[in-house]
Design a protein around this motif. Sequence first.
Motif, PDB file in Angstrom:
ATOM      1  N   GLN A  55      -7.584   8.949  -4.533  1.00 34.60           N
ATOM      2  CA  GLN A  55      -8.019   8.988  -3.139  1.00 34.60           C
ATOM      3  C   GLN A  55      -6.856   9.106  -2.160  1.00 34.60           C
ATOM      4  O   GLN A  55      -7.053   8.998  -0.953  1.00 34.60           O
ATOM      5  CB  GLN A  55      -8.870   7.751  -2.832  1.00 34.60           C
ATOM      6  N   ALA A  56      -5.657   9.279  -2.694  1.00 38.23           N
ATOM      7  CA  ALA A  56      -4.448   9.471  -1.886  1.00 38.23           C
ATOM      8  C   ALA A  56      -4.230   8.346  -0.871  1.00 38.23           C
ATOM      9  O   ALA A  56      -3.738   8.579   0.232  1.00 38.23           O
ATOM     10  CB  ALA A  56      -4.483  10.823  -1.187  1.00 38.23           C
ATOM     11  N   LEU A  57      -4.571   7.117  -1.263  1.00 39.73           N
ATOM     12  CA  LEU A  57      -4.314   5.979  -0.378  1.00 39.73           C
ATOM     13  C   LEU A  57      -2.854   5.574  -0.485  1.00 39.73           C
ATOM     14  O   LEU A  57      -2.233   5.752  -1.530  1.00 39.73           O
ATOM     15  CB  LEU A  57      -5.188   4.786  -0.765  1.00 39.73           C
ATOM     16  N   ASP A  58      -2.324   5.014   0.598  1.00 33.88           N
ATOM     17  CA  ASP A  58      -0.974   4.478   0.511  1.00 33.88           C
ATOM     18  C   ASP A  58      -1.043   3.109  -0.167  1.00 33.88           C
ATOM     19  O   ASP A  58      -2.111   2.535  -0.337  1.00 33.88           O
ATOM     20  CB  ASP A  58      -0.306   4.402   1.886  1.00 33.88           C
ATOM     21  N   ALA A  59       0.105   2.597  -0.573  1.00 36.99           N
ATOM     22  CA  ALA A  59       0.152   1.341  -1.324  1.00 36.99           C
ATOM     23  C   ALA A  59      -0.442   0.182  -0.524  1.00 36.99           C
ATOM     24  O   ALA A  59      -1.174  -0.645  -1.077  1.00 36.99           O
ATOM     25  CB  ALA A  59       1.579   1.025  -1.744  1.00 36.99           C
ATOM     26  N   ALA A  60      -0.157   0.117   0.764  1.00 35.67           N
ATOM     27  CA  ALA A  60      -0.655  -0.989   1.586  1.00 35.67           C
ATOM     28  C   ALA A  60      -2.177  -1.006   1.628  1.00 35.67           C
ATOM     29  O   ALA A  60      -2.803  -2.059   1.515  1.00 35.67           O
ATOM     30  CB  ALA A  60      -0.084  -0.902   2.997  1.00 35.67           C
ATOM     31  N   THR A  61      -2.791   0.162   1.776  1.00 34.39           N
ATOM     32  CA  THR A  61      -4.246   0.245   1.828  1.00 34.39           C
ATOM     33  C   THR A  61      -4.846  -0.067   0.465  1.00 34.39           C
ATOM     34  O   THR A  61      -5.820  -0.830   0.363  1.00 34.39           O
ATOM     35  CB  THR A  61      -4.698   1.641   2.308  1.00 34.39           C
ATOM     36  N   ALA A  62      -4.266   0.484  -0.581  1.00 32.53           N
ATOM     37  CA  ALA A  62      -4.775   0.238  -1.938  1.00 32.53           C
ATOM     38  C   ALA A  62      -4.655  -1.235  -2.298  1.00 32.53           C
ATOM     39  O   ALA A  62      -5.587  -1.818  -2.846  1.00 32.53           O
ATOM     40  CB  ALA A  62      -4.014   1.096  -2.947  1.00 32.53           C
ATOM     41  N   GLU A  63      -3.523  -1.830  -1.984  1.00 32.03           N
ATOM     42  CA  GLU A  63      -3.330  -3.247  -2.320  1.00 32.03           C
ATOM     43  C   GLU A  63      -4.345  -4.121  -1.604  1.00 32.03           C
ATOM     44  O   GLU A  63      -4.909  -5.037  -2.187  1.00 32.03           O
ATOM     45  CB  GLU A  63      -1.904  -3.694  -2.020  1.00 32.03           C
ATOM     46  N   PHE A  64      -4.599  -3.827  -0.353  1.00 33.66           N
ATOM     47  CA  PHE A  64      -5.594  -4.589   0.413  1.00 33.66           C
ATOM     48  C   PHE A  64      -6.988  -4.403  -0.188  1.00 33.66           C
ATOM     49  O   PHE A  64      -7.741  -5.360  -0.325  1.00 33.66           O
ATOM     50  CB  PHE A  64      -5.568  -4.150   1.882  1.00 33.66           C
ATOM     51  N   ASN A  65      -7.315  -3.167  -0.561  1.00 37.03           N
ATOM     52  CA  ASN A  65      -8.651  -2.870  -1.110  1.00 37.03           C
ATOM     53  C   ASN A  65      -8.932  -3.585  -2.429  1.00 37.03           C
ATOM     54  O   ASN A  65     -10.092  -3.812  -2.761  1.00 37.03           O
ATOM     55  CB  ASN A  65      -8.838  -1.366  -1.304  1.00 37.03           C
ATOM     56  N   VAL A  66      -7.885  -3.900  -3.184  1.00 30.34           N
ATOM     57  CA  VAL A  66      -8.108  -4.576  -4.464  1.00 30.34           C
ATOM     58  C   VAL A  66      -7.888  -6.089  -4.375  1.00 30.34           C
ATOM     59  O   VAL A  66      -7.973  -6.781  -5.380  1.00 30.34           O
ATOM     60  CB  VAL A  66      -7.266  -3.972  -5.608  1.00 30.34           C
ATOM     61  N   GLY A  67      -7.604  -6.592  -3.183  1.00 28.14           N
ATOM     62  CA  GLY A  67      -7.565  -8.035  -2.997  1.00 28.14           C
ATOM     63  C   GLY A  67      -6.204  -8.691  -2.881  1.00 28.14           C
ATOM     64  O   GLY A  67      -6.118  -9.910  -2.837  1.00 28.14           O
ATOM     65  N   TYR A  68      -5.141  -7.913  -2.819  1.00 24.26           N
ATOM     66  CA  TYR A  68      -3.821  -8.516  -2.621  1.00 24.26           C
ATOM     67  C   TYR A  68      -3.616  -8.803  -1.145  1.00 24.26           C
ATOM     68  O   TYR A  68      -4.047  -8.038  -0.291  1.00 24.26           O
ATOM     69  CB  TYR A  68      -2.708  -7.583  -3.107  1.00 24.26           C
ATOM     70  N   GLU A  69      -2.924  -9.887  -0.862  1.00 21.57           N
ATOM     71  CA  GLU A  69      -2.617 -10.235   0.520  1.00 21.57           C
ATOM     72  C   GLU A  69      -1.128 -10.131   0.816  1.00 21.57           C
ATOM     73  O   GLU A  69      -0.732 -10.100   1.967  1.00 21.57           O
ATOM     74  CB  GLU A  69      -3.110 -11.652   0.823  1.00 21.57           C
ATOM     75  N   SER A  70      -0.307 -10.074  -0.229  1.00 18.45           N
ATOM     76  CA  SER A  70       1.136 -10.023  -0.061  1.00 18.45           C
ATOM     77  C   SER A  70       1.685  -8.697  -0.594  1.00 18.45           C
ATOM     78  O   SER A  70       1.640  -8.448  -1.799  1.00 18.45           O
ATOM     79  CB  SER A  70       1.788 -11.187  -0.819  1.00 18.45           C
ATOM     80  N   PRO A  71       2.217  -7.852   0.295  1.00 19.66           N
ATOM     81  CA  PRO A  71       2.798  -6.582  -0.155  1.00 19.66           C
ATOM     82  C   PRO A  71       3.929  -6.762  -1.166  1.00 19.66           C
ATOM     83  O   PRO A  71       4.033  -6.015  -2.132  1.00 19.66           O
ATOM     84  CB  PRO A  71       3.318  -5.940   1.129  1.00 19.66           C
ATOM     85  N   SER A  72       4.762  -7.776  -0.971  1.00 22.30           N
ATOM     86  CA  SER A  72       5.874  -7.972  -1.899  1.00 22.30           C
ATOM     87  C   SER A  72       5.372  -8.405  -3.276  1.00 22.30           C
ATOM     88  O   SER A  72       5.893  -7.953  -4.299  1.00 22.30           O
ATOM     89  CB  SER A  72       6.883  -8.979  -1.344  1.00 22.30           C
ATOM     90  N   GLN A  73       4.363  -9.255  -3.307  1.00 21.68           N
ATOM     91  CA  GLN A  73       3.801  -9.667  -4.591  1.00 21.68           C
ATOM     92  C   GLN A  73       3.160  -8.473  -5.298  1.00 21.68           C
ATOM     93  O   GLN A  73       3.341  -8.271  -6.497  1.00 21.68           O
ATOM     94  CB  GLN A  73       2.769 -10.776  -4.413  1.00 21.68           C
ATOM     95  N   PHE A  74       2.422  -7.667  -4.549  1.00 19.94           N
ATOM     96  CA  PHE A  74       1.798  -6.482  -5.125  1.00 19.94           C
ATOM     97  C   PHE A  74       2.854  -5.550  -5.716  1.00 19.94           C
ATOM     98  O   PHE A  74       2.735  -5.127  -6.863  1.00 19.94           O
ATOM     99  CB  PHE A  74       0.979  -5.737  -4.064  1.00 19.94           C
ATOM    100  N   SER A  75       3.894  -5.247  -4.955  1.00 14.07           N
ATOM    101  CA  SER A  75       4.942  -4.340  -5.433  1.00 14.07           C
ATOM    102  C   SER A  75       5.645  -4.891  -6.665  1.00 14.07           C
ATOM    103  O   SER A  75       5.918  -4.156  -7.613  1.00 14.07           O
ATOM    104  CB  SER A  75       5.971  -4.081  -4.331  1.00 14.07           C
ATOM    105  N   ARG A  76       5.923  -6.183  -6.657  1.00 19.96           N
ATOM    106  CA  ARG A  76       6.592  -6.819  -7.789  1.00 19.96           C
ATOM    107  C   ARG A  76       5.713  -6.741  -9.050  1.00 19.96           C
ATOM    108  O   ARG A  76       6.173  -6.337 -10.121  1.00 19.96           O
ATOM    109  CB  ARG A  76       6.891  -8.274  -7.425  1.00 19.96           C
ATOM    110  N   GLU A  77       4.439  -7.091  -8.917  1.00 22.22           N
ATOM    111  CA  GLU A  77       3.538  -7.066 -10.072  1.00 22.22           C
ATOM    112  C   GLU A  77       3.249  -5.636 -10.523  1.00 22.22           C
ATOM    113  O   GLU A  77       3.126  -5.367 -11.714  1.00 22.22           O
ATOM    114  CB  GLU A  77       2.251  -7.824  -9.748  1.00 22.22           C
ATOM    115  N   TYR A  78       3.153  -4.722  -9.580  1.00 21.31           N
ATOM    116  CA  TYR A  78       2.925  -3.307  -9.912  1.00 21.31           C
ATOM    117  C   TYR A  78       4.100  -2.771 -10.728  1.00 21.31           C
ATOM    118  O   TYR A  78       3.908  -2.149 -11.773  1.00 21.31           O
ATOM    119  CB  TYR A  78       2.745  -2.498  -8.628  1.00 21.31           C
ATOM    120  N   ALA A  79       5.314  -3.019 -10.257  1.00 19.68           N
ATOM    121  CA  ALA A  79       6.504  -2.534 -10.961  1.00 19.68           C
ATOM    122  C   ALA A  79       6.617  -3.180 -12.343  1.00 19.68           C
ATOM    123  O   ALA A  79       7.019  -2.524 -13.306  1.00 19.68           O
ATOM    124  CB  ALA A  79       7.755  -2.811 -10.135  1.00 19.68           C
TER     125      ALA A  79
END
Length: 93
Positions: free
Chosen positions: A46-70
């Motif tokens: 759906q060509a969402l950016d990381a911030a939008t995708a992370e919010f849509n799946v329930g993450y509240e912390s961008p740094s936590q999302f990026s760390r766990e994603y990596a």
Amino acid sequence: MEEIAAQVNMSVSSFHQHFKTVTAMSPLQYQKQIRLQEARWLMIAQALDAATAEFNVGYESPSQFSREYARMFGLPPRKDIEKMKSMPATTWQ
């Protein structure tokens, strides 16, 4: 967890133990994996950016999302998605 365990007539610890036996991971690890896979799919399909995708799946912390994603995919979200998009679609679908 308590609600799910009650639905299957188990204690929370028994449910946790059975869940881990079947999936080889804890319920929390399983939930994280599903969320990260869903976020990855949203960013690709759906060509969402990381911030939008992370919010849509329930993450509240961008740094936590990026760390766990990596940790899961080996690259930060933006670099992983760029790499995925450069590959033939049949290799990641």
